[in-house]
Structure formats: structure tokens, C-alpha cells
Motif scaffolding. Structure first.
Motif, mmCIF file in Angstrom:
data_model
loop_
_atom_site.group_PDB
_atom_site.id
_atom_site.type_symbol
_atom_site.label_atom_id
_atom_site.label_comp_id
_atom_site.label_asym_id
_atom_site.label_seq_id
_atom_site.Cartn_x
_atom_site.Cartn_y
_atom_site.Cartn_z
ATOM 1 N N LEU A 188 0.802 -1.212 0.000
ATOM 2 C CA LEU A 188 0.000 0.000 0.000
ATOM 3 C C LEU A 188 0.843 1.274 0.000
ATOM 4 C CD1 LEU A 188 -2.625 -1.051 2.712
ATOM 5 C CD2 LEU A 188 -2.876 -1.185 0.219
ATOM 6 N N LEU A 189 2.154 1.126 0.182
ATOM 7 C CA LEU A 189 3.047 2.288 0.306
ATOM 8 C C LEU A 189 2.626 3.155 1.491
ATOM 9 C CD1 LEU A 189 3.335 3.277 -3.477
ATOM 10 C CD2 LEU A 189 4.744 1.690 -2.165
ATOM 11 N N GLY A 190 2.335 2.499 2.600
ATOM 12 C CA GLY A 190 1.852 3.185 3.792
ATOM 13 C C GLY A 190 0.550 2.564 4.253
ATOM 14 N N THR A 191 -0.299 3.352 4.871
ATOM 15 C CA THR A 191 -1.586 2.840 5.355
ATOM 16 C C THR A 191 -2.767 3.457 4.613
ATOM 17 O OG1 THR A 191 -1.720 4.551 7.086
ATOM 18 C CG2 THR A 191 -0.635 2.471 7.663
ATOM 19 N N ASN A 192 -2.494 4.378 3.691
ATOM 20 C CA ASN A 192 -3.570 5.061 2.985
ATOM 21 C C ASN A 192 -4.245 4.120 1.986
ATOM 22 O OD1 ASN A 192 -5.264 7.119 2.278
ATOM 23 N ND2 ASN A 192 -3.779 8.203 0.995
ATOM 24 N N PHE A 193 -5.563 4.001 2.067
ATOM 25 C CA PHE A 193 -6.323 3.082 1.200
ATOM 26 C C PHE A 193 -7.086 3.915 0.179
ATOM 27 C CE2 PHE A 193 -9.789 -0.140 0.518
ATOM 28 C CZ PHE A 193 -8.963 -1.104 -0.054
ATOM 29 N N THR A 194 -6.414 4.239 -0.919
ATOM 30 C CA THR A 194 -6.962 5.135 -1.927
ATOM 31 C C THR A 194 -7.887 4.397 -2.895
ATOM 32 O OG1 THR A 194 -4.896 4.778 -3.140
ATOM 33 C CG2 THR A 194 -5.067 6.784 -1.831
ATOM 34 N N ASP A 195 -8.585 5.181 -3.742
ATOM 35 C CA ASP A 195 -9.570 4.613 -4.658
ATOM 36 C C ASP A 195 -8.949 3.626 -5.636
ATOM 37 O OD1 ASP A 195 -11.606 6.025 -3.490
ATOM 38 O OD2 ASP A 195 -11.638 7.630 -4.985
ATOM 39 N N ASP A 196 -7.714 3.890 -6.098
ATOM 40 C CA ASP A 196 -7.113 2.977 -7.075
ATOM 41 C C ASP A 196 -6.882 1.592 -6.469
ATOM 42 O OD1 ASP A 196 -5.160 4.007 -5.374
ATOM 43 O OD2 ASP A 196 -3.609 4.078 -6.914
ATOM 44 N N ASN A 222 -10.402 -0.021 -6.204
ATOM 45 C CA ASN A 222 -10.882 -0.416 -7.531
ATOM 46 C C ASN A 222 -10.174 -1.672 -8.039
ATOM 47 O OD1 ASN A 222 -12.667 1.735 -7.639
ATOM 48 N ND2 ASN A 222 -11.194 3.098 -8.647
ATOM 49 N N PHE A 223 -8.886 -1.813 -7.730
ATOM 50 C CA PHE A 223 -8.154 -3.014 -8.130
ATOM 51 C C PHE A 223 -8.785 -4.251 -7.486
ATOM 52 C CE2 PHE A 223 -5.003 -6.309 -7.601
ATOM 53 C CZ PHE A 223 -4.304 -6.319 -8.787
ATOM 54 N N ILE A 224 -9.103 -4.138 -6.202
ATOM 55 C CA ILE A 224 -9.713 -5.258 -5.481
ATOM 56 C C ILE A 224 -11.073 -5.607 -6.079
ATOM 57 C CG2 ILE A 224 -10.730 -5.908 -3.254
ATOM 58 C CD1 ILE A 224 -8.448 -4.283 -1.942
ATOM 59 N N ILE A 225 -11.872 -4.593 -6.374
ATOM 60 C CA ILE A 225 -13.198 -4.825 -6.945
ATOM 61 C C ILE A 225 -13.094 -5.435 -8.341
ATOM 62 C CG2 ILE A 225 -15.297 -3.688 -7.763
ATOM 63 C CD1 ILE A 225 -14.929 -1.643 -5.512
#
Length: 261
Positions: free
Chosen positions: A188-196, A199-202
């Protein structure tokens, strides 16, 4: 686990080494204590508790400032096998202090940035540099790209039908989990869970396996990720990394037990 229970035993271990000791009144040793250059840590395999205490490191007078935006100059980089012995020794020491090794990172063709003094990894849409000096303001630097991804994806090594996607904070943890469990990983390059990332997971119908660091930042980040996944009705799993540890701190058996149970 209170620090007084194990800190003195960890201090007695040579830097870069681990030792199994008795925890409490047990008849056999069950607790691993580790002395790295940056911290002392312990984990008891019997009671499944652990901890980490960072050493006080004197501030260096010429510490490099934190860089927030910088392009990667490939001309500044050389392959790891071309660096001199002293630089290679520094890189190996860094990797071992982080529970890693050259064996684990070499498949990703790391380079050494002679100007930035960083171990550099290049992936699709992401260039990362890990400080090797110990005094740079940012341990990890995400080099700027005009079209840049906010995560690193490592493909599964084993069962392609396994939909698990292990989420880690840093690249070393992702590499180690991917190697020893065969599961797909997303750094994640940190703990931030951004939209991209969401969307990858979905899009890939992945099942996130939360494996953030076992510290306050990791716990807070995990809580926020769970909340977003719940909002979209996405099922997930939790790896429950021991308090005071990162995934990369765990040994191969511990990783297999956590992710392949």
C-alpha cells in the motif's frame, strides 16, 4: 508483554542476531529475542505475545531533508552486483536488520542509486528507493512519475485460483509474504487506502487479507480499511500481525501459519 520481561535479554544478543530464551517459568525456551541496529524485539511462541523497543539514535548533524517529489534518474543507478564491497556490506546489513536478504530481493532486480544512497526497486508505474544510510529523513522514497500508481502489486506464485490479496504497508513485507506463502500481495506504500487500490480489489474480485504492521499506525490504518470495505460489502480477512512486529519480522513458518491456515 512488559519490556522489563525481555529487554535485558535482547540487549545481550549481538546486533543482527536472534536468540531463543525462556519466558517466565517454562521448562523450555519459547521466546525469540532479536537485537537489530534500530530496535530490540521479542515474540513468545507459547503465549503469542511480543513487543518492540526502538533504540535512541543520536541525531546526525547533516541529516538529509525529507524529499517529497523527485524523479528517478536511471543514470545514477547501478546493478547490485556492480557496487563496491563496502556498499554491498551496507545493503546486506540493512536487509538483515529488516528480516530480509539478498536472496529475497534479487528476483526484483534492485539497483543502487549512487547519488541518493538508496536501494531502488522499479515496478509497473512505481519506483521506490530505500535509504541505506540510516540518517535520511524518509526511509522509503516514492520517486515521482507523470503517470504513477499508488501501490505495488506482486502476482501469486502458487494457486492462480487463490483470490487472497495480502495488503502490507511496505515493500519488504510484501516481498517476504509473497515468497513464503505464494499469495498475491499489494504494498500500500503506507496505510492510505486510496480509490485505485479499492478499484483493483473490486475489478479482480480479490479477497483482501489485512496484514498491516502491529503498531498504532497499523491498527488505525486497518480500522479505516475495514470501514471502507464494509461500505462496499467486500469480504476480507485479517492476518493479526503480532503487536510490535511487521510481517517482514516474522519467520517463514510464522508466515505460513498466518496466511495458509
Amino acid at each position: 508483554m512488559h519490556h522489563s520481561e525481555w529487554i535485558d535479554q535482547a540487549k545481550a544478543v549481538p546486533v543482527g542476531q536472534k536468540r531463543r530464551v525462556v519466558h517466565g517459568a517454562e521448562a523450555t525456551a519459547a521466546m525469540d529475542v532479536y537485537n537489530s541496529e534500530a530496535y530490540w524485539s521479542a515474540y513468545c511462541h507459547r503465549c503469542q505475545k511480543g513487543g518492540k523497543v526502538y533504540k535512541e539514535i543520536a541525531a546526525k548533524p547533516h541529516a538529509a531533508p525529507i524529499i517529497h517529489r523527485k524523479y528517478l534518474s536511471k543514470g545514477d543507478c547501478i546493478p547490485i552486483d556492480k557496487v563496491d564491497k563496502e556498499v554491498l556490506r551496507t545493503i546486506v546489513t540493512l536487509l538483515h536488520s529488516k528480516g530480509m536478504s539478498l536472496y529475497l530481493v534479487m528476483p526484483f532486480k534492485p539497483m543502487y542509486n549512487k547519488v541518493d544512497k538508496r536501494l531502488v526497486f522499479s515496478f509497473d508505474g512505481v519506483d521506490l528507493g530505500r535509504d541505506t544510510t540510516g540518517y535520511n529523513g524518509a526511509k522509503w522514497l516514492v520517486y515521482y512519475r507523470d503517470s504513477q500508481k499508488g501501490y505495488v502489486y506482486l502476482q501469486p506464485k502458487s494457486d492462480v485460483n487463490d483470490k487472497d490479496l495480502v495488503l502490507t504497508e511496505d515493500l519488504f513485507s510484501a516481498i517476504k509474504v509473497n515468497h513464503y506463502t505464494g499469495k498475491a500481495c499489494m504494498c500500500l506504500l503506507g496505510t492510505n487506502f486510496t480509490d485505485d487500490k479499492l478499484n483493483f480489489i473490486i475489478d479482480n474480485k480479490s479477497i483482501p487479507v489485512l496484514a498491516l504492521d502491529g503498531d498504532e499506525a497499523g491498527h488505525n490504518g486497518e480500522f479505516k480499511i475495514k470501514r471502507r470495505l464494509d461500505l462496499f460489502g467486500i469480504p476480507y480477512k485479517c492476518a493479526n500481525i503480532p503487536d510490535g512486529f511487521d510481517p517482514k519480522d516474522l519467520n517463514p513458518k510464522q508466515l505460513e501459519d498466518l496466511f495458509n491456515a
